[in-house]
Write a protein that holds these residues in place. Structure first.
Motif, PDB file in Angstrom:
ATOM      1  N   GLY A  11       0.873  -1.177   0.000  1.00 58.36           N
ATOM      2  CA  GLY A  11       0.000   0.000   0.000  1.00 58.36           C
ATOM      3  C   GLY A  11       0.903   1.217   0.000  1.00 58.36           C
ATOM      4  O   GLY A  11       1.692   1.423   0.925  1.00 58.36           O
ATOM      5  N   PHE A  12       0.817   1.986  -1.074  1.00 60.32           N
ATOM      6  CA  PHE A  12       1.680   3.167  -1.175  1.00 60.32           C
ATOM      7  C   PHE A  12       0.835   4.354  -1.594  1.00 60.32           C
ATOM      8  O   PHE A  12       1.067   5.004  -2.597  1.00 60.32           O
ATOM      9  N   GLY A  13      -0.194   4.619  -0.781  1.00 62.50           N
ATOM     10  CA  GLY A  13      -1.069   5.774  -0.997  1.00 62.50           C
ATOM     11  C   GLY A  13      -0.676   6.874  -0.026  1.00 62.50           C
ATOM     12  O   GLY A  13       0.510   7.052   0.296  1.00 62.50           O
ATOM     13  N   GLY A  16       1.193   5.263   3.132  1.00 59.73           N
ATOM     14  CA  GLY A  16       2.485   4.654   2.779  1.00 59.73           C
ATOM     15  C   GLY A  16       3.525   5.711   2.454  1.00 59.73           C
ATOM     16  O   GLY A  16       4.663   5.679   2.942  1.00 59.73           O
ATOM     17  N   ARG A  46      -1.206  -2.685  -6.159  1.00 58.55           N
ATOM     18  CA  ARG A  46      -1.645  -3.326  -7.405  1.00 58.55           C
ATOM     19  C   ARG A  46      -0.957  -2.688  -8.604  1.00 58.55           C
ATOM     20  O   ARG A  46      -0.509  -3.370  -9.511  1.00 58.55           O
ATOM     21  N   ILE A  48       1.903  -0.769  -8.612  1.00 62.72           N
ATOM     22  CA  ILE A  48       3.369  -0.845  -8.535  1.00 62.72           C
ATOM     23  C   ILE A  48       3.845  -2.274  -8.756  1.00 62.72           C
ATOM     24  O   ILE A  48       4.897  -2.513  -9.339  1.00 62.72           O
ATOM     25  N   SER A  92      -2.658  -0.931   2.856  1.00 63.10           N
ATOM     26  CA  SER A  92      -3.503  -0.995   1.659  1.00 63.10           C
ATOM     27  C   SER A  92      -4.936  -0.620   2.044  1.00 63.10           C
ATOM     28  O   SER A  92      -5.257  -0.455   3.222  1.00 63.10           O
ATOM     29  N   LEU A  94      -8.907  -0.448   2.896  1.00 61.86           N
ATOM     30  CA  LEU A  94      -9.742  -1.253   3.790  1.00 61.86           C
ATOM     31  C   LEU A  94     -10.822  -2.004   3.016  1.00 61.86           C
ATOM     32  O   LEU A  94     -11.527  -1.422   2.202  1.00 61.86           O
ATOM     33  N   PRO A 101      -7.218  -8.264   0.791  1.00 67.47           N
ATOM     34  CA  PRO A 101      -6.157  -9.267   0.958  1.00 67.47           C
ATOM     35  C   PRO A 101      -5.166  -8.933   2.077  1.00 67.47           C
ATOM     36  O   PRO A 101      -4.159  -9.616   2.227  1.00 67.47           O
ATOM     37  N   HIS A 105      -1.600 -10.708   3.473  1.00 71.03           N
ATOM     38  CA  HIS A 105      -0.287 -10.039   3.507  1.00 71.03           C
ATOM     39  C   HIS A 105       0.356 -10.228   4.879  1.00 71.03           C
ATOM     40  O   HIS A 105       1.539 -10.536   5.003  1.00 71.03           O
ATOM     41  N   LYS A 121      -7.669  -1.486   9.146  1.00 75.26           N
ATOM     42  CA  LYS A 121      -8.504  -2.070  10.207  1.00 75.26           C
ATOM     43  C   LYS A 121      -9.002  -3.469   9.848  1.00 75.26           C
ATOM     44  O   LYS A 121      -9.410  -4.225  10.729  1.00 75.26           O
ATOM     45  N   ASP A 150      -5.971   7.281  14.246  1.00 77.12           N
ATOM     46  CA  ASP A 150      -4.658   7.572  13.670  1.00 77.12           C
ATOM     47  C   ASP A 150      -3.542   7.140  14.612  1.00 77.12           C
ATOM     48  O   ASP A 150      -3.554   6.024  15.085  1.00 77.12           O
ATOM     49  N   VAL A 318      -2.153  13.287   7.998  1.00 72.78           N
ATOM     50  CA  VAL A 318      -1.868  11.883   7.667  1.00 72.78           C
ATOM     51  C   VAL A 318      -0.569  11.419   8.344  1.00 72.78           C
ATOM     52  O   VAL A 318      -0.360  10.249   8.598  1.00 72.78           O
ATOM     53  N   THR A 321      -1.020   9.218  11.340  1.00 73.81           N
ATOM     54  CA  THR A 321      -1.199   7.787  11.049  1.00 73.81           C
ATOM     55  C   THR A 321       0.159   7.124  10.837  1.00 73.81           C
ATOM     56  O   THR A 321       0.444   6.051  11.376  1.00 73.81           O
TER      57      THR A 321
HETATM   58  N1  LIG Z   1      -5.554   8.259   5.559  1.00 77.42           N
HETATM   59  C1  LIG Z   1      -5.543   8.171   6.868  1.00 77.42           C
HETATM   60  O1  LIG Z   1      -5.322   9.160   7.563  1.00 77.42           O
HETATM   61  C2  LIG Z   1      -5.751   6.844   7.560  1.00 77.42           C
HETATM   62  C3  LIG Z   1      -5.886   6.835   8.957  1.00 77.42           C
HETATM   63  C4  LIG Z   1      -5.999   5.590   9.617  1.00 77.42           C
HETATM   64  C5  LIG Z   1      -6.006   4.422   8.878  1.00 77.42           C
HETATM   65  N2  LIG Z   1      -5.910   4.473   7.507  1.00 77.42           N
HETATM   66  C6  LIG Z   1      -5.911   3.208   6.760  1.00 77.42           C
HETATM   67  O2  LIG Z   1      -4.665   3.085   6.091  1.00 77.42           O
HETATM   68  C7  LIG Z   1      -4.842   2.399   4.857  1.00 77.42           C
HETATM   69  C8  LIG Z   1      -4.275   3.248   3.723  1.00 77.42           C
HETATM   70  O3  LIG Z   1      -4.974   4.491   3.673  1.00 77.42           O
HETATM   71  P1  LIG Z   1      -4.592   5.597   2.580  1.00 77.42           P
HETATM   72  O4  LIG Z   1      -5.245   6.849   3.003  1.00 77.42           O
HETATM   73  O5  LIG Z   1      -3.113   5.589   2.342  1.00 77.42           O
HETATM   74  O6  LIG Z   1      -5.337   5.028   1.301  1.00 77.42           O
HETATM   75  P2  LIG Z   1      -4.994   5.305  -0.230  1.00 77.42           P
HETATM   76  O7  LIG Z   1      -4.316   6.634  -0.385  1.00 77.42           O
HETATM   77  O8  LIG Z   1      -6.239   5.017  -0.992  1.00 77.42           O
HETATM   78  O9  LIG Z   1      -3.904   4.192  -0.576  1.00 77.42           O
HETATM   79  C9  LIG Z   1      -4.200   2.827  -0.581  1.00 77.42           C
HETATM   80  C10 LIG Z   1      -3.024   2.086  -1.171  1.00 77.42           C
HETATM   81  O10 LIG Z   1      -3.316   0.689  -1.130  1.00 77.42           O
HETATM   82  C11 LIG Z   1      -3.061   0.131  -2.413  1.00 77.42           C
HETATM   83  N3  LIG Z   1      -3.939  -1.034  -2.567  1.00 77.42           N
HETATM   84  C12 LIG Z   1      -5.295  -1.044  -2.638  1.00 77.42           C
HETATM   85  N4  LIG Z   1      -5.724  -2.301  -2.736  1.00 77.42           N
HETATM   86  C13 LIG Z   1      -4.637  -3.096  -2.728  1.00 77.42           C
HETATM   87  C14 LIG Z   1      -4.427  -4.490  -2.828  1.00 77.42           C
HETATM   88  N5  LIG Z   1      -5.453  -5.321  -2.984  1.00 77.42           N
HETATM   89  N6  LIG Z   1      -3.156  -4.967  -2.781  1.00 77.42           N
HETATM   90  C15 LIG Z   1      -2.117  -4.121  -2.652  1.00 77.42           C
HETATM   91  N7  LIG Z   1      -2.240  -2.784  -2.568  1.00 77.42           N
HETATM   92  C16 LIG Z   1      -3.490  -2.294  -2.610  1.00 77.42           C
HETATM   93  C17 LIG Z   1      -3.334   1.264  -3.400  1.00 77.42           C
HETATM   94  O11 LIG Z   1      -2.616   1.177  -4.590  1.00 77.42           O
HETATM   95  P3  LIG Z   1      -3.120   0.383  -5.892  1.00 77.42           P
HETATM   96  O12 LIG Z   1      -4.392   1.009  -6.297  1.00 77.42           O
HETATM   97  O13 LIG Z   1      -1.971   0.512  -6.827  1.00 77.42           O
HETATM   98  O14 LIG Z   1      -3.280  -1.029  -5.424  1.00 77.42           O
HETATM   99  C18 LIG Z   1      -2.726   2.443  -2.629  1.00 77.42           C
HETATM  100  O15 LIG Z   1      -1.327   2.479  -2.814  1.00 77.42           O
HETATM  101  C19 LIG Z   1      -6.343   2.115   4.739  1.00 77.42           C
HETATM  102  O16 LIG Z   1      -6.611   0.807   5.170  1.00 77.42           O
HETATM  103  C20 LIG Z   1      -6.955   3.145   5.664  1.00 77.42           C
HETATM  104  O17 LIG Z   1      -8.204   2.733   6.166  1.00 77.42           O
HETATM  105  C21 LIG Z   1      -5.780   5.649   6.845  1.00 77.42           C
END
Ligand SMILES: NC(=O)c1ccc[n+]([C@@H]2O[C@H](COP(=O)([O-])OP(=O)(O)OC[C@H]3O[C@@H](n4cnc5c(N)ncnc54)[C@H](OP(=O)(O)O)[C@@H]3O)[C@@H](O)[C@H]2O)c1
Length: 339
Positions: A11-13, A16, A46, A48, A92, A94, A101, A105, A121, A150, A318, A321
């Motif tokens: 997960g590199f959003g 990450g 997915r 990368i 990655s 939720l 998956p 992982h 979660k 967070d 962010v 987190t």
């Molecule tokens: N943002 C926050 O402040 C925050 C706070 C607490 C918890 N979280 C949790 O942290 C996680 C990430 O949040 P985010 O804000 O970084 O989300 P995001 O920006 O949407 O990034 C999600 C990342 O997961 C990858 N991904 C999605 N499905 C995948 C899969 N099946 N296999 C491998 N990689 C996958 C996506 O890339 P691809 O599309 O290339 O796969 C993307 O790099 C989530 O579970 C979220 O609930 C976030």
């Protein structure tokens, strides 16, 4: 003597990328204060693919965003071997229905012999017991501080600083999108206009239904009940009501009447039963819950010792987190000396 940890990230959003930046920013403190050095040897998503380099993945800036460079292997297990990871960060997206998956992982990382740290979660609400037992069997840690509120230390507060306490229940506001929408409606906007505003602010997603229908909050309630109260409660079993039926008029009347609407998360133990819910409720202005607005969140724990132990988190970014993941990293490292 420092030890060099090889770190792999799936997960590199937003999270990450922020984590990579924060680790770099705290490199000196980690080394000088904790004897920990690190190298990021794997990044995956997915798009990368399963990118690995045991000497350290190189990053570049692509369209203003951090991007990893290098060659990818075919699947998760080959990736873990190629990264030689000591620790996996799972960030990655939720999947609140199954946790997959991400569960796979984490299971594979623990079997590989790495610690697993999750901001996601899904694995907490659908596989907490299995993954915790597997981690213990492997003398590794499965930690997830960032998954609720967070980086605020909730799980570690109970684990490390409140021994033998009895948690009887909690009340909180744990979803920022609905908090922003309700506040915008108080200021005169309609439900649809408030959603649009929350999207413009970058709080609500393009499809905000998981927040509006209370799913995100229900998953958080489920995680807290499962871990802190020791009762496995899937998110589907949290009584759940979202804010779709709440109108601007209701919200404004409630505010002028001195008890504004908030999407409240509640859980209460009644012997071996647990009552857990998410629903819009009117909160009196005398309660600290009434004063939490925008992206801030709050939780008040009721315990046998402290009648109300309340934590407020004001407008987290962010990086909060990412910081929770960093603290889990250090906890996992420290646990090695004790096992
Ligand atoms: N943002 C926050 O402040 C925050 C706070 C607490 C918890 N979280 C949790 O942290 C996680 C990430 O949040 P985010 O804000 O970084 O989300 P995001 O920006 O949407 O990034 C999600 C990342 O997961 C990858 N991904 C999605 N499905 C995948 C899969 N099946 N296999 C491998 N990689 C996958 C996506 O890339 P691809 O599309 O290339 O796969 C993307 O790099 C989530 O579970 C979220 O609930 C976030």
């Amino acid at each position: 003597v420092s030890r060099v940890y090889k770190l792999a990230l799936v997960g590199f959003g937003n999270v990450g990328r922020s984590l990579v930046g924060l680790l770099e920013r705290k490199r000196k403190e980690l080394r000088d204060q904790h004897g920990v050095e690190f190298r990021i040897t794997g990044v995956a998503s997915r798009r990368i693919g399963w990118l690995a380099d045991p000497e350290g993945v190189a990053f570049c800036h692509h369209d203003g965003a951090l991007a990893p460079e290098g060659s990818a292997v075919l699947d998760l297990r080959s990736w873990l071997r190629a990264t030689r990871a000591n620790l996996l960060f799972e960030a990655s997206s939720l999947n609140f229905e199954t946790g997959q998956p991400a569960i796979d992982h984490i299971r594979a990382a623990l079997e590989h012999g790495a610690h697993a740290i999750s901001a996601n979660k899904g694995p907490v609400v659908h596989a907490y017991r299995e993954l915790t037992e597997l981690a213990a069997h492997k003398c590794r840690k499965f930690l997830f501080e960032s998954s609720v509120m967070d980086g605020i230390p909730i799980f570690s507060m109970f684990r490390e600083t409140l021994p033998a306490i009895e948690l009887r229940g909690f009340t909180g506001i744990l979803n920022s999108t609905t908090n922003v929408i309700l506040a915008e409606m108080e200021n005169g906007r309609s439900f649809e206009e408030a959603i649009k505003k929350a999207q413009e602010l970058g709080v609500a997603e393009t499809d905000p239904s998981a927040d509006i229908d209370g799913w995100d909050a229900a998953v958080k309630v489920s995680a807290l009940v499962t871990v802190l109260m020791g009762i496995e409660l899937p998110p589907q079993e949290v009584e759940r009501q979202g804010i779709r039926h709440v109108t601007g008029e209701m919200v404004r009347q409630a505010r002028t009447g001195g008890s504004p609407y908030k999407l409240l998360c509640r859980a209460r133990r009644d012997r071996e039963r647990i009552e857990a819910s998410v629903a819009p409720e009117r909160v009196p202005l005398t309660s600290p819950l009434a004063h939490v607005s925008g992206t801030s969140s709050i939780i008040s724990f009721e315990t046998d010792i402290f009648p109300a132990l309340t934590i407020t988190e004001e407008n987290p970014g962010v990086e909060a987190t990412a910081y929770g993941m960093l603290t889990d990293f250090i906890s996992a490292v420290k646990s090695e000396g004790q096992s």
